[in-house]
Write an enzyme that holds these catalytic residues in place. Structure first.
Site, short mmCIF file in Angstrom:
data_model
loop_
_atom_site.label_atom_id
_atom_site.label_comp_id
_atom_site.label_asym_id
_atom_site.label_seq_id
_atom_site.Cartn_x
_atom_site.Cartn_y
_atom_site.Cartn_z
N GLY A 53 -36.78 67.85 -13.82
CA GLY A 53 -37.42 69.08 -13.41
C GLY A 53 -38.49 69.52 -14.40
O GLY A 53 -39.14 68.70 -15.06
N SER A 54 -38.66 70.81 -14.54
CA SER A 54 -39.73 71.34 -15.39
C SER A 54 -39.48 71.15 -16.88
O SER A 54 -40.36 71.42 -17.69
CB SER A 54 -39.93 72.83 -15.10
N THR A 55 -38.28 70.68 -17.26
CA THR A 55 -38.05 70.42 -18.68
C THR A 55 -38.90 69.27 -19.20
O THR A 55 -39.02 69.08 -20.41
CB THR A 55 -36.56 70.12 -18.95
#
Length: 656
Positions: free
Chosen positions: A325-327
């Site tokens: 994801g956005s990590t």
């Protein structure tokens, strides 16, 4: 009537016959005596050495001395895997007789249930006649006393002392320490001739990875026995070499705080010291009691584990791949800066929707963020910035940098079975989606951590720790020190030198500043970290679990088991990092709602000495009323089955 004339005896002929018979008898007796003498000569002279050796072997018995298995302790010396004195019953088939009859007689003295009896009979029939077979482990003191009184009734059966393995903290470190189990045929083949001395070997976790060091080397005792096989005296002893003790970098208090921070949620978390790569705490939830497996788990307990759809035995730390994801965005930012495709001050306009050149229709939805530079792209999680960045880099260059940051390869942690994960590429798409073409939209999805991505929490924590340590990427490891015996000093375990992931300290600093702003101001995790006495840095993320179709769906509106995974990576204090963390919460929805609060509690426990209050983390929304009872140990009602991860549709808005 006249009488017949009487025949006259031929005394000379009779005497000759008698002499012949006597001579034949004498020759036969002499031949017999000669044969007997020859046989005695063969036994006592020609084969003297052989039979003397066999006679000595009948008189003497070699008994292996099993070494004490090495202890496992935490960074403060608290015992995580211990040895306790115990008794077991062993039987030698060639002396103990038929197994069924033996078992029936033994049950009059010792309690042996059906599972133990069945296992013994299987091993007894398959064993070599001279090899001892364990009837029952962990004999109680009362049973040992009763058997000692009745020992004369059971030739070939011995009461054997040994050291049993115990895990004082059970489920708390199930996926880290692991457990030992009884030696099976596969283990025996791997151990070789010396394997007969061991009753248990490491099966999972550190017990398996360091099994050779932990189990030590066996010795032996030479005993003199009488005709009944009883020991008369011990002649000599070669002592065993005890196993190596392991001191972990794990802190037991922080480990407990991390579990408490999850409450009833399921998932994984890893915390490391970014300055050394030492793992401070790591959990895979739900967990299970490793003590169940040491002496053979019962059918009922094993069935409870197998029937739990949350799979407590599955080690999500090394085997559980998720989309980042956005990590992934902080590292994607660093890749754009280091590749020269972007400068820190370069800006992209975020209008709320992104389309490929020539594309019509809905496109990729995004919030309206306006003009966005590298720092703002991180702390406001601006998808449009990364869509365009990945397209400008191209898939080959993008993949090169992701592999440089450690994705698509093992971290090298000292646990067995670690997976490599997947970095999205044309080759990986062909491998996992047969004959599938690579489209520009695949790279757009990959730029925000969706699509074909698969990373482990260990890879994520290694990446964020490298950012915290100014671009130095270290191997995460659990064992910090070892010692060969209890009275020897601890010796540090050597570690490889760190790898630099960036040659420009200024670029790393830009990423650090963007992550710091995530926890302040308008950042996606500012609400969670408001009021902390320390400055932290981080990045929230959400990994999709089910395909949401052609429209955006608020994960909080879904049942818990259909919700996306909530993710968070971060470190603290931001100005002098002492701890870095990666968290994945299954069914957590937005990372800011589920994973970030866990990170805050873990940071508080480590930096402020403030452990979290154990309490269930209840979901928000209507799903709370129908939420199943998630559990961290076996035996409680299971959660609904997970749904396989699906790629993000090109027309859906990617979650933060």
């Amino acid at each position: 009537m006249p009488r017949a004339p009487r025949l006259m005896k031929n005394h000379a002929a009779e005497a000759a016959l008698f002499r012949a018979r006597a001579l034949a008898g004498f020759v036969l007796v002499l031949a017999g005596l000669a044969a007997l003498a020859g046989w005695y000569f063969r036994l006592q002279v020609l084969r003297h050495d052989e039979f003397a050796t066999r006679s000595e072997a009948n008189r003497l018995r070699m008994v292996p001395v099993v070494p004490a298995r090495g202890l496992i302790v935490d960074r403060k010396g608290r015992i995580l895997a211990d040895n306790v004195a115990a008794w077991r019953l062993d039987a030698v088939p060639e002396r103990a007789g038929e197994g069924g009859a033996l078992l029936a007689r033994l049950r009059e003295v010792v309690a042996i249930d059906e599972e133990q009896g069945s296992r013994f009979l299987r091993e007894y029939k398959a064993s070599r006649p001279f090899k001892p077979v364990t009837i029952k482990l962990r004999i109680s003191d009362d049973e040992a006393a009763r058997f000692a009184v009745n020992r004369w009734r059971f030739p070939g059966v011995d009461l054997v002392p040994y050291l049993g393995r115990v895990y004082p903290h059970g489920p708390l470190l199930a996926h880290v320490v692991g457990y030992v189990g009884r030696v099976d045929e596969k283990d025996q083949a791997a151990l070789g001739p010396a394997g007969s001395a061991y009753s248990h070997v490491g099966k999972t976790g550190l017990e398996r990875y360091y099994d050779e060091q932990l189990r030590g080397k066996p010795g032996f005792r030479r005993l003199e026995t009488n005709v009944d096989g009883r020991t008369v005296r011990a002649l000599d002893t070669v002592p065993a070499t005890p196993g190596t003790d392991l001191q972990l970098s794990i802190d037991l208090d922080l480990q407990r705080a991390m579990v408490d921070a999850f409450g009833e949620l399921e998932g994984t978390a890893v915390a490391v010291d970014p300055r050394t790569g030492e793992v401070l705490a790591m959990v895979s939830l739900p967990a299970y009691d490793t003590n169940l497996f040491v002496n053979g788990i019962s059918h009922a307990d094993y069935k409870a584990l197998q029937d739990n759809p949350s799979r407590p035995q599955f080690n999500r730390l090394v085997l559980g791949g998720v989309a980042p994801g956005s990590t992934i965005k902080p590292l994607t930012t660093l890749a754009g800066l280091d590749s020269g495709v972007r400068r820190p001050e370069d800006r992209i306009l975020s209008t709320g929707v992104f389309r490929l050149p020539g594309m019509r229709g809905r496109g990729w939805l995004d919030g309206v963020h306006g003009w966005t530079d590298a720092r703002k792209a991180i702390y406001e999680s601006v998808n449009t910035y990364y869509y365009q960045l990945a397209l400008d880099m191209g898939v080959q260059r993008y993949d090169t940098y992701m592999e440089r940051y450690g994705f698509g390869q093992k971290t090298g942690i000292d646990l067995a079975g670690e997976i490599e994960g997947i970095v999205p590429s044309p080759a990986s798409k062909r491998q996992y989606e047969k004959k599938a073409r690579w489209y520009p939209g695949d790279l757009v999805n990959a730029s925000i951590g969706q699509g074909l991505w698969k990373v482990t929490p260990l890879q994520l924590v290694r990446g964020v720790a490298a950012i915290a340590d100014d671009g130095r990427m270290r191997r995460p490891h659990l064992v910090a020190n070892t010692r060969p015996r209890f009275d020897a000093p601890w010796q540090p375990l050597p570690q490889a030198d760190p790898i630099r992931i960036s040659d420009d300290a200024g670029h790393v600093r830009v990423v650090q500043e963007g992550m710091q702003m995530t926890t302040t101001g308008s950042g996606t995790a500012a609400r969670i970290f408001r009021g902390t006495p320390y400055l932290s840095a981080g990045k929230t993320g959400t990994a999709q679990v089910v395909n949401r179709g052609a429209r955006a769906v608020d994960p909080r509106s879904l049942p818990l088991w259909k919700r996306h995974r909530g993710l968070y990576i971060g470190y603290a204090p931001a100005d002098d990092p002492k701890i870095a963390i990666a968290i994945a919460v299954e069914g957590g929805g937005f990372g800011a709602d589920s994973a970030a609060p866990i990170a805050r509690k873990v940071f508080d426990a480590w930096l402020l000495g403030k452990p979290p209050t154990p309490a269930a983390t209840e979901p928000d929304g209507d799903a709370a009323a129908t939420r199943p009872d998630f559990s961290n140990v076996v035996g409680n009602p299971p959660a609904p089955p997970p749904v396989p991860t699906a790629p993000v549709p090109a027309s859906a808005e990617a979650p933060r």
